[in-house]
Design an enzyme around this catalytic site. Structure first.
Site, PDB file in Angstrom:
ATOM      1  N   ARG A  90      28.849 -12.737  10.995  1.00  0.00           N
ATOM      2  CA  ARG A  90      29.186 -13.452  12.226  1.00  0.00           C
ATOM      3  C   ARG A  90      28.076 -12.338  13.354  1.00  0.00           C
ATOM      4  NH1 ARG A  90      34.753 -12.728  14.438  1.00  0.00           N
ATOM      5  NH2 ARG A  90      33.804 -13.479  16.226  1.00  0.00           N
ATOM      6  N   TYR A 141      24.090  -7.913  15.584  1.00  0.00           N
ATOM      7  CA  TYR A 141      24.020  -6.891  14.554  1.00  0.00           C
ATOM      8  C   TYR A 141      22.989  -7.369  13.327  1.00  0.00           C
ATOM      9  CZ  TYR A 141      28.208  -5.302  16.879  1.00  0.00           C
ATOM     10  OH  TYR A 141      29.108  -4.737  17.927  1.00  0.00           O
ATOM     11  N   ASN A 188      28.234   5.723  11.182  1.00  0.00           N
ATOM     12  CA  ASN A 188      28.373   4.605  12.185  1.00  0.00           C
ATOM     13  C   ASN A 188      30.021   4.393  12.237  1.00  0.00           C
ATOM     14  OD1 ASN A 188      28.677   2.323  13.683  1.00  0.00           O
ATOM     15  ND2 ASN A 188      26.989   1.381  12.508  1.00  0.00           N
ATOM     16  N   GLU A 210      24.343  10.306  13.932  1.00  0.00           N
ATOM     17  CA  GLU A 210      25.087   9.166  14.110  1.00  0.00           C
ATOM     18  C   GLU A 210      24.012   8.071  14.204  1.00  0.00           C
ATOM     19  OE1 GLU A 210      26.646   9.899  18.243  1.00  0.00           O
ATOM     20  OE2 GLU A 210      27.922   7.718  18.266  1.00  0.00           O
ATOM     21  N   HIS A 240      23.829   3.644  15.251  1.00  0.00           N
ATOM     22  CA  HIS A 240      24.345   2.410  15.564  1.00  0.00           C
ATOM     23  C   HIS A 240      23.403   1.391  15.529  1.00  0.00           C
ATOM     24  CE1 HIS A 240      27.869   4.083  17.028  1.00  0.00           C
ATOM     25  NE2 HIS A 240      27.267   5.215  17.751  1.00  0.00           N
ATOM     26  N   ARG A 274      24.714  -2.095  26.343  1.00  0.00           N
ATOM     27  CA  ARG A 274      25.679  -3.166  26.233  1.00  0.00           C
ATOM     28  C   ARG A 274      26.951  -2.613  27.085  1.00  0.00           C
ATOM     29  NH1 ARG A 274      27.543  -3.719  20.257  1.00  0.00           N
ATOM     30  NH2 ARG A 274      28.331  -5.535  21.084  1.00  0.00           N
TER      31      ARG A 274
HETATM   32  O1  CA2 Z   1      26.085  -1.138  17.115  1.00  0.00           O
HETATM   33  C1  CA2 Z   1      26.776  -0.531  16.176  1.00  0.00           C
HETATM   34  O2  CA2 Z   1      26.480  -0.133  15.052  1.00  0.00           O
HETATM   35  C2  CA2 Z   1      28.231  -0.457  16.560  1.00  0.00           C
HETATM   36  O3  CA2 Z   1      28.442   0.795  16.096  1.00  0.00           O
HETATM   37  C3  CA2 Z   1      28.986  -1.754  15.969  1.00  0.00           C
HETATM   38  C4  CA2 Z   1      30.404  -1.636  16.438  1.00  0.00           C
HETATM   39  C5  CA2 Z   1      30.480  -1.611  17.848  1.00  0.00           C
HETATM   40  O4  CA2 Z   1      32.045  -1.555  18.205  1.00  0.00           O
HETATM   41  C6  CA2 Z   1      29.971  -0.175  18.483  1.00  0.00           C
HETATM   42  O5  CA2 Z   1      30.083  -0.429  19.710  1.00  0.00           O
HETATM   43  C7  CA2 Z   1      28.514  -0.352  18.017  1.00  0.00           C
HETATM   44  C8  CA2 Z   1      30.959  -3.198  15.949  1.00  0.00           C
HETATM   45  C9  CA2 Z   1      30.811  -3.325  14.488  1.00  0.00           C
HETATM   46  C10 CA2 Z   1      31.154  -4.897  14.356  1.00  0.00           C
HETATM   47  O6  CA2 Z   1      30.222  -5.454  13.520  1.00  0.00           O
HETATM   48  C11 CA2 Z   1      30.656  -6.789  13.535  1.00  0.00           C
HETATM   49  C12 CA2 Z   1      29.461  -7.428  12.701  1.00  0.00           C
HETATM   50  C13 CA2 Z   1      29.472  -8.728  12.324  1.00  0.00           C
HETATM   51  C14 CA2 Z   1      30.544  -9.540  13.204  1.00  0.00           C
HETATM   52  C15 CA2 Z   1      31.558  -8.907  13.791  1.00  0.00           C
HETATM   53  C16 CA2 Z   1      31.512  -7.363  13.831  1.00  0.00           C
END
Ligand code: CA2
Length: 148
Positions: free
Chosen positions: A20, A25, A76, A100, A102, A109
């Protein structure tokens, strides 16, 4: 002599990568990221332990387990980045060099993603380069380990 071990810890929802929100991402899955990280680490003479959990306590346990055993940690922590004092405390207690990572540029964001508890324990932070961030983090740790 055994290669130094790098623990790579991934937090909640990162198991959904590639399924998703590819616009945020990317299209790669966490398994793709693991494969690339293992291969790059091997080229640097490093071993990798790669983990993911949706549960804060698992992340704390794995970070604690790195103390005295791992040469570096890449974290992460997903959304726990912005909320978890428990993960910060575990990183401080582990006394292992931490980078760290991301996937997204958290500063572009929502406001609530701009702060990171993990950053308080990290040597540095890489964000906004997608999965390549894990490769950059391995390069940074390899250099720090060589210099130490
Ligand atoms: O940008 C990043 O790597 C984050 O750590 C990703 C987290 C977010 O809460 C951080 O603020 C930044 C979220 C990961 C969720 O990944 C998904 C991937 C596909 C579909 C839904 C969620």
């Amino acid at each position: 002599m055994a290669n130094p071990t790098i623990l790579i810890v991934n937090g909640p929802n990162l198991n959904m990568l590639g399924k998703r929100q590819p616009e945020v991402y990317g299209r790669e899955t966490l398994a793709d990221i693991e494969t690339a990280a293992r291969s790059h680490a091997a080229s640097l003479g490093l071993d990798v332990e790669f983990r993911q959990s949706n549960h804060e306590g698992d992340l704390v346990d794995w970070i604690q387990g790195a103390r005295g055993r791992c040469a570096g940690i890449i974290v992460n922590a997903g959304a726990y980045t912005h909320t978890s004092i428990a993960i910060l405390d575990a990183l401080l207690a582990a006394e292992v060099t931490c980078v760290e990572v991301h996937l997204s540029n958290i500063h572009q964001r929502e406001e609530f993603r701009h702060s990171s508890f993990v950053s308080k324990a990290a040597k540095g932070m890489i964000c906004g380069f997608g999965s390549h961030g894990y490769i950059l983090a391995l390069d940074a740790l390899a250099r720090l380990i060589r210099e130490s």
